[in-house]
Scaffold this active site. Structure first.
Site, PDB file in Angstrom:
ATOM      1  N   GLY A  32       4.036   4.555  15.875  1.00 34.13           N
ATOM      2  CA  GLY A  32       3.138   3.493  15.664  1.00 34.13           C
ATOM      3  C   GLY A  32       3.166   2.479  16.607  1.00 34.13           C
ATOM      4  O   GLY A  32       3.711   2.655  17.717  1.00 34.13           O
ATOM      5  N   HIS A  38       0.574   4.776  24.643  1.00 37.17           N
ATOM      6  CA  HIS A  38       0.371   5.710  23.717  1.00 37.17           C
ATOM      7  C   HIS A  38      -1.047   6.339  23.651  1.00 37.17           C
ATOM      8  O   HIS A  38      -1.258   7.647  23.627  1.00 37.17           O
ATOM      9  CB  HIS A  38       0.376   5.293  22.299  1.00 37.17           C
ATOM     10  CG  HIS A  38       1.925   4.995  21.563  1.00 37.17           C
ATOM     11  ND1 HIS A  38       2.079   3.614  21.586  1.00 37.17           N
ATOM     12  CD2 HIS A  38       2.970   5.319  21.768  1.00 37.17           C
ATOM     13  CE1 HIS A  38       3.252   3.275  21.205  1.00 37.17           C
ATOM     14  NE2 HIS A  38       3.883   4.676  21.276  1.00 37.17           N
TER      15      HIS A  38
END
Ligand code: PAF
Length: 279
Positions: A32, A38
């Protein structure tokens, strides 16, 4: 908004239907606090697979510092919103008990490549990574797993793990995404002060200069020493290592005919930054 699934049973139901329909399934494992690095992995998976799962799980087993685990940013709603824009098919965000239920006792430990550098500086870290990645592959049943080259040693550890255990997943290593000044994107960058952030690019500059000098014939030792000096001169707190290693085994290498990698871990503003480039 992308659906968030929390249990292995719910995830399995979806994945089994996708696989039965012949869809190629990609997984992007993350903890996260997503940034463009990402998202670039998720976009690559999107381009190559019919179905994409992003996992968001802050894995307690890979933190050797409890304070670091406590401070790790948890931004599930914002992460899910970013992933909706890719888009991914599902976010798998299990609670800790779903991954490590009462009575969990297994530890996956990869030898060799996980031992030097990060392995030496962060004892137990790669066991935690290998254990959770093995579980994530088992839980998601993905055909392909996407990992960033920013964590070069982690990528080698995962590749070794998949080879050694014959796991039916193809590992895709994706280019590091950098800020405009060269700083590798990382969830930790937000913890830098504005002054630290302004200086942080010196790490990338220093290793890039060293790699260029080595290719031009300078000795490895001198180039690495100058890189460390440049980082210290820019006011970084500490250089843990700046080393030249065999790109695959991570063992010391003075053979320029083999693929080599320069890897660095340094501290700035109390934040640990890592980076690496090919040489
Ligand atoms: O690179 C990371 O974010 C983590 O180490 C990973 C691969 C998601 C395992 O927790």
């Amino acid at each position: 908004m992308t659906e968030i699934v929390q249990t292995v049973a719910d995830l399995r139901q979806k994945v089994r239907a996708w696989r039965a329909a012949g869809d190629l399934v990609g997984v992007v494992p993350t903890m996260g606090a997503l940034h463009d690095g990402h998202l670039s992995l998720a976009r690559r998976a999107r381009a190559e697979c019919e179905r994409v799962i992003t996992t968001i799980f802050v894995n307690p087993k890979q933190f050797n510092n409890p304070d670091d685990l406590k401070k790790y940013p948890r931004t599930l709603e914002a992460d899910a919103a970013l992933l909706s824009a890719v888009p991914v098919d599902v976010v798998f965000a299990p609670p800790v008990e779903e991954v490590y239920p009462e009575g969990f006792t297994t530890n996956v430990s990869v030898g060799g490549v996980s031992e030097p550098l990060e392995g030496r500086m962060r004892p137990g870290h790669f066991d935690g990574v290998a254990t959770v990645v093995t579980k994530l592959f088992g839980m998601t049943e993905a055909h392909r797993g996407y990992f960033g080259q920013k964590d070069w040693q982690q990528l080698q550890v995962v590749q070794q793990l998949v080879r050694d255990l014959n796991l039916p997943v193809v590992i895709v290593g994706c280019e590091t995404v950098r800020e405009a000044d060269g700083l590798a994107m990382s969830s930790r960058n937000v913890r830098l002060t504005p002054e630290g952030r302004a200086r942080a690019h010196v790490l990338y500059d220093a290793i890039t200069t060293a790699a260029t000098d080595i290719r031009a014939g300078q000795s490895d030792r001198m180039a690495l020493r100058e890189a460390a000096e440049a980082v210290r001169a820019a006011g970084f707190d500490r250089v843990e290592y700046i080393e030249l290693r065999d790109a695959g085994t991570l063992m010391p290498s003075d053979d320029p005919r083999r693929p080599r990698r320069m890897l660095a871990a340094v501290w700035l503003d109390g934040v640990r930054l890592i980076d690496n480039i090919p040489v």
